[in-house]
Write a protein that holds these residues in place. Structure first.
Motif, PDB file in Angstrom:
ATOM      1  N   ARG A   3    -173.955  76.999 -51.279  1.00 24.34           N
ATOM      2  CA  ARG A   3    -172.644  76.902 -50.644  1.00 24.34           C
ATOM      3  C   ARG A   3    -172.024  78.290 -50.530  1.00 24.34           C
ATOM      4  O   ARG A   3    -172.030  79.058 -51.479  1.00 24.34           O
ATOM      5  N   THR A   4    -171.483  78.586 -49.366  1.00 23.19           N
ATOM      6  CA  THR A   4    -170.811  79.860 -49.143  1.00 23.19           C
ATOM      7  C   THR A   4    -169.560  79.913 -50.010  1.00 23.19           C
ATOM      8  O   THR A   4    -168.799  78.941 -50.045  1.00 23.19           O
ATOM      9  N   PRO A   5    -169.337  81.008 -50.706  1.00 19.56           N
ATOM     10  CA  PRO A   5    -168.119  81.116 -51.533  1.00 19.56           C
ATOM     11  C   PRO A   5    -166.860  80.973 -50.678  1.00 19.56           C
ATOM     12  O   PRO A   5    -166.820  81.400 -49.535  1.00 19.56           O
ATOM     13  N   THR A   7    -163.122  81.661 -49.387  1.00 21.12           N
ATOM     14  CA  THR A   7    -162.291  82.856 -49.225  1.00 21.12           C
ATOM     15  C   THR A   7    -161.005  82.666 -50.037  1.00 21.12           C
ATOM     16  O   THR A   7    -160.633  81.529 -50.373  1.00 21.12           O
TER      17      THR A   7
END
Length: 84
Positions: A3-5, A7
């Protein structure tokens, strides 16, 4: 799946959502609201505390319905100032 961190803005939106839901819940119990929305109390707790900052649309819609919030109110409250 990685999973993309999130923002900082996504995290802040999640915190704003959690605060709005807590305020709308008022004196009603977390268990009562979660059950009415078809969720576990643990899921609601994670959303309210910002530990689940990006809940699914249908989860948010169910909570909004139970709490008497419109989706427009959620968008206005959770949109960051200066965000496009």
């Amino acid at each position: 799946m990685v999973r993309t961190p999130l923002t900082p803005e996504e995290r802040e939106r999640g915190e704003r959502l959690g605060l709005l839901l807590r305020e709308a819940r008022g004196g009603r119990s977390m268990v009562e609201i979660a059950a009415a929305a078809g969720l576990s109390a643990e899921t609601l707790r994670k959303i309210e505390t910002g530990r689940a900052p990006t809940p699914a649309f249908f989860t948010v819609a169910a909570l909004a319905g139970v709490l008497g919030l419109s989706m427009d109110e959620l968008v206005v409250h959770c949109t960051l100032v200066g965000a496009s």
